[in-house]
Design a protein around this motif. Sequence first.
Motif, mmCIF file in Angstrom:
data_model
loop_
_atom_site.group_PDB
_atom_site.id
_atom_site.type_symbol
_atom_site.label_atom_id
_atom_site.label_comp_id
_atom_site.label_asym_id
_atom_site.label_seq_id
_atom_site.Cartn_x
_atom_site.Cartn_y
_atom_site.Cartn_z
ATOM 1 N N GLY A 294 0.817 -1.207 0.000
ATOM 2 C CA GLY A 294 0.000 0.000 0.000
ATOM 3 C C GLY A 294 0.850 1.256 0.000
ATOM 4 N N GLU A 295 1.854 1.291 0.881
ATOM 5 C CA GLU A 295 2.741 2.460 0.975
ATOM 6 C C GLU A 295 3.448 2.715 -0.351
ATOM 7 N N ILE A 296 4.005 1.659 -0.938
ATOM 8 C CA ILE A 296 4.763 1.820 -2.181
ATOM 9 C C ILE A 296 3.829 2.187 -3.327
ATOM 10 N N ALA A 297 2.618 1.612 -3.352
ATOM 11 C CA ALA A 297 1.655 1.935 -4.414
ATOM 12 C C ALA A 297 1.312 3.418 -4.394
ATOM 13 N N GLU A 298 1.134 3.986 -3.205
ATOM 14 C CA GLU A 298 0.814 5.412 -3.096
ATOM 15 C C GLU A 298 1.986 6.276 -3.566
ATOM 16 N N LYS A 299 3.201 5.879 -3.202
ATOM 17 C CA LYS A 299 4.372 6.655 -3.625
ATOM 18 C C LYS A 299 4.547 6.596 -5.139
ATOM 19 N N ILE A 300 4.267 5.429 -5.714
ATOM 20 C CA ILE A 300 4.380 5.309 -7.175
ATOM 21 C C ILE A 300 3.323 6.174 -7.844
ATOM 22 N N VAL B 30 3.832 9.183 -10.627
ATOM 23 C CA VAL B 30 3.201 9.286 -11.946
ATOM 24 C C VAL B 30 2.318 10.522 -12.042
ATOM 25 N N GLU B 31 1.573 10.823 -10.966
ATOM 26 C CA GLU B 31 0.635 11.950 -10.983
ATOM 27 C C GLU B 31 0.809 12.758 -9.705
ATOM 28 N N SER C 100 -7.215 6.907 -8.947
ATOM 29 C CA SER C 100 -7.291 5.769 -9.870
ATOM 30 C C SER C 100 -5.907 5.154 -10.079
ATOM 31 N N THR C 101 -4.882 6.013 -10.071
ATOM 32 C CA THR C 101 -3.510 5.510 -10.237
ATOM 33 C C THR C 101 -3.111 4.654 -9.047
ATOM 34 N N ILE C 102 -3.496 5.115 -7.841
ATOM 35 C CA ILE C 102 -3.208 4.325 -6.636
ATOM 36 C C ILE C 102 -3.935 2.994 -6.703
#
Length: 627
Positions: free
Chosen positions: A253-259, A263-264, A272-274
Motif C-alpha cells: 500500500g505504501e509503495i503503491a501510493e508513492k508510485i 506518476v501523478e 485511480s492511479t493508486i
Amino acid sequence: MNKTFKILLLLAIFSLMSTTTYGAEALEKVVLQLRWHHQFQFAGYYAALWQGYYEEEGLEVEIRSGFTEDGGVLQATDEVAEGRADFGIGAVDIIIANDNGYDLSIIASIFQRSAVEFFMKEDTAFTSLVDLVDLKTARREKDLLDIELQAMLIAEGINPSRLEIYQHTGSFTIEDLINDTYDVVPIYLSSILYYSEEKDIQLKSIKPIDYGIDFYGDSLFTRRNLTKEKPEMVEGFKRATIKGWEYALENPGEIAEKIALLVEADTSKNESTIAYNRFQAEKVLELTYHPVVEVGNINPYRWEKTHETLHKLNLVSKDFDINTLIFDYEAIKMEEAKVQEKVLRVLFFSALILLLVILIIHITEKKTKRQLEELFQKEMAENKKKEGIIIYQARMAAMGEMIANIAHQWRQPLNNLGLIIANIQDEYYHRELTEDSLTDAVERSRRLIHKMSDTIDDFRYFSNPKTDKESFSVYDSIIAVLELVEEKLKLNNIKVYFNCITSKKAYGYSNQYSQAMFNIIINAIDALIASGVDNKEINISILEKNNYIITEIVDNGGGIDDDIKDYIFDIYFTTKEKSKGTGLGLYMTRIIIENNLNGRIDWQNTKDGVKMVVEVPCKGVDDCGND
C-alpha cells in the motif's frame, strides 16, 4: 511543465527525502532501465531507492522509464548492452539479445513465472489451443508476448503460422475485446482485468504454464563485462534490490501510493492511479511467490529449458552457456580464491625451492668458497704475471731507447778519444811528445771519460728500481731524461725550452717518474721528426697548484687525429712501424702516473701540436689525493 519532468522531479525529491548523508564519500552513479512506464511492476527498485538501500551499497541510482518524452520505446537490452544504462529489466529478450551478439548476464529473476497471459471474453468458444486457429488471435511480428504463444502452439503440435499476424501499434486493451477487434489478446501482468472489472466484463485467460511453458518473468540483468570488472558493485546492487523488493511486497500500500505520486503529482487526480498500482501489487505478489520463494531466486535449469524452446522456434541458434548467462557472485569469489590459492601455491613452492637452494648453498659453502679462493688466487697470479710481463716489456723497450741514445752520446767522445790517442802516437813517433802535450792529452781524455761516466750514471739512475717513496725534483728528473736524449735532440735540430720552473718537490718514485717523462719526451721527439716542421720545439713548464706538481710538455709536431684519440693510452696501440714501436710507452706512463704515483695524466691538441699534462702529488697528499 510536462509529465516526464514531473516524474523526474518527484524521483529526485523522494530520493533526497529517504537518503542519509554519509560523510564526503562519493556515490557511484548507475542507471536502471525499466521495460515499461513507472508502475508497481518495478516496485522493489523504487523501494530500494527510497529506503536508502542503494545508498548503503555506495550507489546513486537513476531509474529510467521505458519510454522517451516523445513516446519512443527504449529497449532495455539495447540500452544496457550499448552502455547507456548499467542495469535493465528483461525476460526471454535477454537470451535473444545474447544470441544476436550482446553479452548480458542475469542477476536475479524477480518474477518466478511469466507475466504473459492471453485473455478473451468469458463467452468465447474456447476449449483447447486448437480453437485459436479459428479465433482472431492478436499477434504481432517480433512481439515478445507472442513468443510464449508460439511455444504453447508447438507444444501442442500446432504450427504457429496457421494463426494470422496483424499490423497493430500500441498496447492491446479491453476495447479490442469489447469491439470484437480481436477474440484473443496478449496481456502482461493481467492489467486488462483491472479495466474489465471497471466495465463489469467477465474474461477468461490462457496461461503458458498450463501448457508446460515455464518462462521467467521480469529479471534483472547487466553487461557481463561489468560483472567481471565490478563484481562487488553488481552484487551490492543485487542485495539492495532484493531488500527493496522484500520491503515493497510487505508494504504494498505504501509503495503503491508513492508510485502514484511519482506518476501523478496532483493528489486529487491520482486515486485511480493508486488503485491501479494496488491491483498490480496483488498480481506481482503472485508472480514472485513471496515469501515461499526467495526474492530473486534463479533456477538455471529453467533458463536452459527456455533456451531450448527458443531454439525450437528458430529464435536463437547459439549453444546455451549457463556460466556466462547467470551472474554468480559466489562462483566469481571462488574463482578469485582459486587464483589466489594458485598464486600462494606458486609462492610456497618458490619459497620451498629457494629454501632448498639456500640449504644446498649452505652445505656446499665451504667447498665453493675454497674453489672460489683458489680460482681468485690463480687469476690474481695470472694477472700479476701478465702485468709483470707488460712492465718488463715496457722497461726493456725504454732501456733499448736509452741505450740507443747513449750510443749517440758516446760516439763523439769515443771519436775524440781516438783522435787524442792517434795524436799521442804520432808525436811519439816523430819525437814531438812532451810532458806538457802528454799532460794535456791525458786531461782531455779524462774529461771525455767523465762525461761518458755521467751518461752511465744517468742510465743507472733511470733503470734502478726503487721501493721507497721520496721527495724529488721534477726538474732534475726531466734534465736527466734530456741528457739521455741530447744527441737525438741535436741531430734533429730540436730546441727545448723551460718556461716556468717551481722549486717545490714532488713525492713518489723518482726513477718511475723519469721513465714516464722519458716516454712522453721520446713521443714528442718522434712526432717532431715525422712532422718535418722547420722550427722544432718542445716547451716545458713545471708548476705547483693545490699541493700538486703539474708538468706541461708542449710540442709543435702536429696534433692527434680524432679517429685514434680514444686509444692512445691503450696497451699495444702504436702509430709507428712495428719495428720502431711497441705500443707500451703511453700505456705504462698512465700506469706509473695514476697507479704508482697517485697522480693524473691528460692531453689536448693545441694549435700546432699536443700538450701533455702530468700531475703528481707533493709530500703530505694521501693516496686518495687529499691533503
